[in-house]
Motif scaffolding. Structure first.
Motif, PDB file in Angstrom:
ATOM      1  N   GLY A 176       0.758  -1.241   0.000  1.00 24.98           N
ATOM      2  CA  GLY A 176       0.000   0.000   0.000  1.00 24.98           C
ATOM      3  C   GLY A 176       0.791   1.294   0.000  1.00 24.98           C
ATOM      4  O   GLY A 176       0.227   2.352   0.275  1.00 24.98           O
ATOM      5  N   THR A 177       2.087   1.250  -0.308  1.00 21.87           N
ATOM      6  CA  THR A 177       2.909   2.460  -0.346  1.00 21.87           C
ATOM      7  C   THR A 177       3.192   2.869  -1.792  1.00 21.87           C
ATOM      8  O   THR A 177       2.995   2.077  -2.720  1.00 21.87           O
ATOM      9  CB  THR A 177       4.235   2.226   0.398  1.00 21.87           C
ATOM     10  OG1 THR A 177       4.905   1.101  -0.189  1.00 21.87           O
ATOM     11  CG2 THR A 177       3.984   1.954   1.878  1.00 21.87           C
ATOM     12  N   PRO A 178       3.664   4.127  -2.018  1.00 21.21           N
ATOM     13  CA  PRO A 178       3.926   4.574  -3.392  1.00 21.21           C
ATOM     14  C   PRO A 178       4.945   3.683  -4.103  1.00 21.21           C
ATOM     15  O   PRO A 178       5.918   3.226  -3.499  1.00 21.21           O
ATOM     16  CB  PRO A 178       4.461   5.996  -3.203  1.00 21.21           C
ATOM     17  CG  PRO A 178       3.904   6.441  -1.890  1.00 21.21           C
ATOM     18  CD  PRO A 178       3.875   5.211  -1.042  1.00 21.21           C
ATOM     19  N   ALA A 179       4.702   3.455  -5.380  1.00 20.65           N
ATOM     20  CA  ALA A 179       5.573   2.583  -6.165  1.00 20.65           C
ATOM     21  C   ALA A 179       5.581   3.040  -7.615  1.00 20.65           C
ATOM     22  O   ALA A 179       4.762   3.868  -8.034  1.00 20.65           O
ATOM     23  CB  ALA A 179       5.099   1.133  -6.080  1.00 20.65           C
ATOM     24  N   LEU A 180       6.510   2.471  -8.368  1.00 20.64           N
ATOM     25  CA  LEU A 180       6.563   2.648  -9.816  1.00 20.64           C
ATOM     26  C   LEU A 180       6.508   1.289 -10.483  1.00 20.64           C
ATOM     27  O   LEU A 180       7.172   0.346 -10.050  1.00 20.64           O
ATOM     28  CB  LEU A 180       7.837   3.380 -10.234  1.00 20.64           C
ATOM     29  CG  LEU A 180       7.896   4.867  -9.911  1.00 20.64           C
ATOM     30  CD1 LEU A 180       9.295   5.407 -10.138  1.00 20.64           C
ATOM     31  CD2 LEU A 180       6.867   5.650 -10.738  1.00 20.64           C
ATOM     32  N   ASP A 181       5.720   1.208 -11.536  1.00 18.57           N
ATOM     33  CA  ASP A 181       5.616  -0.010 -12.336  1.00 18.57           C
ATOM     34  C   ASP A 181       6.355   0.238 -13.653  1.00 18.57           C
ATOM     35  O   ASP A 181       5.773   0.708 -14.632  1.00 18.57           O
ATOM     36  CB  ASP A 181       4.148  -0.353 -12.584  1.00 18.57           C
ATOM     37  CG  ASP A 181       3.959  -1.725 -13.210  1.00 18.57           C
ATOM     38  OD1 ASP A 181       4.892  -2.195 -13.890  1.00 18.57           O
ATOM     39  OD2 ASP A 181       2.885  -2.311 -13.033  1.00 18.57           O
ATOM     40  N   LEU A 182       7.656  -0.050 -13.643  1.00 20.61           N
ATOM     41  CA  LEU A 182       8.458   0.202 -14.835  1.00 20.61           C
ATOM     42  C   LEU A 182       8.027  -0.657 -16.021  1.00 20.61           C
ATOM     43  O   LEU A 182       8.002  -0.157 -17.160  1.00 20.61           O
ATOM     44  CB  LEU A 182       9.939   0.013 -14.522  1.00 20.61           C
ATOM     45  CG  LEU A 182      10.542   0.971 -13.489  1.00 20.61           C
ATOM     46  CD1 LEU A 182      12.041   0.723 -13.363  1.00 20.61           C
ATOM     47  CD2 LEU A 182      10.263   2.423 -13.839  1.00 20.61           C
ATOM     48  N   PRO A 183       7.714  -1.952 -15.838  1.00 21.94           N
ATOM     49  CA  PRO A 183       7.251  -2.721 -16.992  1.00 21.94           C
ATOM     50  C   PRO A 183       5.996  -2.141 -17.638  1.00 21.94           C
ATOM     51  O   PRO A 183       5.882  -2.114 -18.870  1.00 21.94           O
ATOM     52  CB  PRO A 183       6.999  -4.113 -16.406  1.00 21.94           C
ATOM     53  CG  PRO A 183       7.946  -4.208 -15.253  1.00 21.94           C
ATOM     54  CD  PRO A 183       7.940  -2.822 -14.662  1.00 21.94           C
ATOM     55  N   ALA A 184       5.054  -1.656 -16.827  1.00 24.19           N
ATOM     56  CA  ALA A 184       3.857  -1.036 -17.400  1.00 24.19           C
ATOM     57  C   ALA A 184       4.222   0.232 -18.157  1.00 24.19           C
ATOM     58  O   ALA A 184       3.682   0.502 -19.243  1.00 24.19           O
ATOM     59  CB  ALA A 184       2.849  -0.724 -16.303  1.00 24.19           C
TER      60      ALA A 184
END
Length: 230
Positions: A176-184
């Motif tokens: 539930g914390t901020p993240a980045l989805d590099l593959p997307a």
């Protein structure tokens, strides 16, 4: 040695290594002679001539270099060739390899180091543009193992900064914390450029068969490679 390997078009193959290939990077404090031995074993497994696989000095930039016979190893985050075998090294960033075809039937290949700065700065669209300048049509992409959006926790301001450039990269971790989805983010950039994504690898952090900088800051590097054998 190979997590995944396939002949993706007649005479052109793509592969991604795992921990059994060993560390393939010269910049992480490993013994240089041993790294070169492993690179030689990788070339042998791919049936490539010794010393023919081209590596980059990767710097999280947005430079794409065109590789010709005799071109020295570049400081860049993407390479394009008309058939020379290319490699990209990672330990959470995306090792992206792309394959296109010239009108005469010859291949146009690319290897791209697509980390957070590279995705934000458009390294993938830049590589596609350079491939097309070299005559490539019908470009397809394979995205190797990298950290997934469920695991790549970042500060909220960094997420906002990257997502301003690449909205599809906005994500939350599984806790539930901020993240980045590099593959997307990579997939959206490639699809916007008219490139079909054929494959996406598993999460590096979640697999003990892969190197992950997030798991351990002292770690090796796996490779994505693309080569012509026609």
């Amino acid at each position: 040695m190979f997590l995944w390997r396939a002949e993706v078009s007649p005479g052109v193959s793509v592969a991604f290594t795992d921990i059994h290939a060993g560390n393939l990077a010269l910049h992480v404090g490993d013994d240089a002679a041993e790294v070169r031995r492993r690179r030689g074993a990788l070339e042998e497994a791919a049936h490539l001539a010794p010393g023919s696989l081209r590596f980059m000095n990767q710097v999280h930039g947005a430079t794409v270099e065109m590789m010709e016979p005799g071109t020295p190893s570049p400081t860049a985050d993407a390479m394009v060739s008309r058939g020379l075998p290319l490699a990209v090294m990672v330990a959470d960033c995306i090792p992206a390899v792309l394959v296109g075809q010239r009108p005469d039937g010859g291949p146009v290949l690319a290897a791209v180091h697509a980390g957070r700065p590279g995705i934000a700065n458009g390294i993938l669209p830049a590589a596609v543009e350079r491939m097309r300048a070299a005559g490539a049509i019908g470009i397809r992409a394979w995205l190797g193992p990298s950290i997934c959006g469920n695991c790549y926790e970042v500060p909220a301001d960094l997420r906002a900064q990257v997502a301003e450039q690449v909205p599809s990269a906005w994500a939350e971790t599984s806790w539930g914390t901020p993240a980045l989805d590099l593959p997307a983010g990579a997939r959206s950039q490639l699809e916007a450029a008219g490139v079909v994504v054929e494959y996406a690898g598993r999460c590096t952090l979640e697999s003990d068969q892969l190197f992950s900088y997030r798991r351990s800051s002292i770690t090796g590097r796996l490779a994505g490679i693309v080569w012509s054998h026609g």
